[in-house]
Design an enzyme around this catalytic site. Structure first.
Site: not given
Length: 396
Positions: A180, A182
């Site tokens: 995970h 951005h």
């Protein structure tokens, strides 16, 4: 900056005695006379010379700059420490797998060979969801890894793209893995990968996401309340920012969810690009396993648990307990007025981002409608609704 000096007790008693003996109040004269020419310096306000005032202001400014510099150094040291800890943890895992026996030539089970990438969009409840994955990883036996890019840059360099794809596909010690971070969507097929990872994501109403991000940069949240944020000290509300035409609340700041789904092409980050929106829609349908919405996060988690129990077994119950359902709340957030919302909705950028959001919402609700049934106000996952028959040739 004026400095006020208080008269000594001795001088006060002497002045009071003189006033009483004279029978009249002569405070003004006493202030001007004083004793030996010194009392007037105690009674009157002594103003700091302009040069000293300037020096004081400069000293204060220098002190503030020094503090800002020290805070920045502490942040950099913290980041270095986090990276060092991460490298140490990776080495420990690799050593543990080495001690257990080499796996290079061992074919992994299909489920154990699975990799999920959650390229999380900022301020869409991504921390709440990710922490559920962290809580389940030991029990469900998979690894969770955070993709920490420099300055949270969602676009990787070409060489980093190659490194990332190689890590994801060949790092057997980290499989099954949940990654995970951005980062914008990255097409693994263009690198010749045979088995692509599973992409998932969550998006949010564009204006609500921007409002949350605006206050987050100024006041932080209850997840790390002591961390100094980039816009800390700015007390301007979102409504005031929009009314004044500020840059932090400009319609261009809405352009984020589309490029995250569009990917690493330059046109994806061209604000207001119709091509970027079409590509984002295509990727959402063809490259993402499931895309949920913040406003219906529990249903998103429920569908993931039903479809990918290897990772998400127990996630729905964990979310419903409340321990992770509202983990991160932005501090001091004030809802925008109808006038502010109406002004932002006049923008073509909002219209495109909102169209993409509505498109994603429609797809999610379509998938949910065919996967669950409602009974007494609760949702229930449907059991397997197909079977095989007329199997030929018949076995003897």
């Amino acid at each position: 900056m004026p400095i006020w000096l208080t008269p000594t007790a001795k001088e006060t008693n002497r002045d009071t005695h003189q006033e009483r003996s004279a029978g009249v109040l002569r405070s003004n004269k006493l202030n001007r006379k004083g004793v030996g020419g010194g009392a007037s310096g105690c009674r009157a306000a002594i103003m700091m010379p302009p040069k000293l005032q300037l020096l004081a202001v400069v000293a204060f400014a220098v002190a503030m700059l020094f503090l800002e510099n020290q805070i920045q150094k502490l942040e950099e040291s913290r980041s270095k420490l986090e990276r060092a800890i991460a490298r140490h943890e990776v080495r420990e895992i690799e050593q543990r797998h080495t001690m257990d026996g080499p796996r290079q030539d061992v074919a992994l089970d299909e489920e154990d060979d699975m990799v999920i990438i959650y390229n999380r969009v900022p301020k869409t409840a991504s921390t709440s969801f990710t922490n559920i994955a962290y809580d389940l990883c030991a029990k469900n036996k998979y690894h969770v890894l955070h993709i920490n890019t420099t300055k949270n840059n969602p676009v990787m360099s070409l060489q980093d793209q190659v490194r990332f794809v190689k890590n994801i596909t060949s790092w057997k010690e980290m499989k099954p893995g949940f990654y995970h971070g951005h980062i914008s969507y990255l097409d693994f097929a263009k690198f010749g990968v045979k088995k692509k990872p599973i992409y998932i994501n969550v998006i949010r109403d564009p204006i609500e996401r921007l409002v949350s991000y605006y206050y987050f940069l100024r006041f932080g949240d209850d997840y790390r309340p002591g961390l100094r944020r980039r816009k800390q000290g700015d007390k301007k509300t979102f409504d005031e920012c929009v009314a004044e035409g500020g840059s932090d609340c400009a319609p261009e700041k809405l352009w984020l969810q589309i490029p995250f789904f569009c990917g690493h092409s330059s046109e994806c980050w061209n604000v207001g690009s119709r091509w970027a929106m079409d590509q984002a829609k295509y990727n959402l349908i063809n490259e993402y396993f499931l895309v949920g919405v913040t406003e219906e996060l529990e249903d998103f988690i429920m569908l993931l648990e039903a479809a990918l129990p290897r990772f998400f077994r127990g996630a729905t119950e964990l979310y419903r307990t409340g321990k992770k359902s509202h983990l991160r709340k932005t501090t001091e957030k004030k809802l925008p007025t109808k006038q502010t919302i109406a002004k932002l909705q006049q923008s073509d950028i909002w219209k495109m981002e909102n169209e993409f959001y509505e498109f994603a919402l429609e797809q999610f609700q379509f998938i949910r409608a065919h996967a669950v049934r409602e009974k007494d106000g609760d949702l229930y996952i449907l059991a397997q609704n197909f079977f095989y028959e007329k199997i030929y040739p018949k076995s003897n």
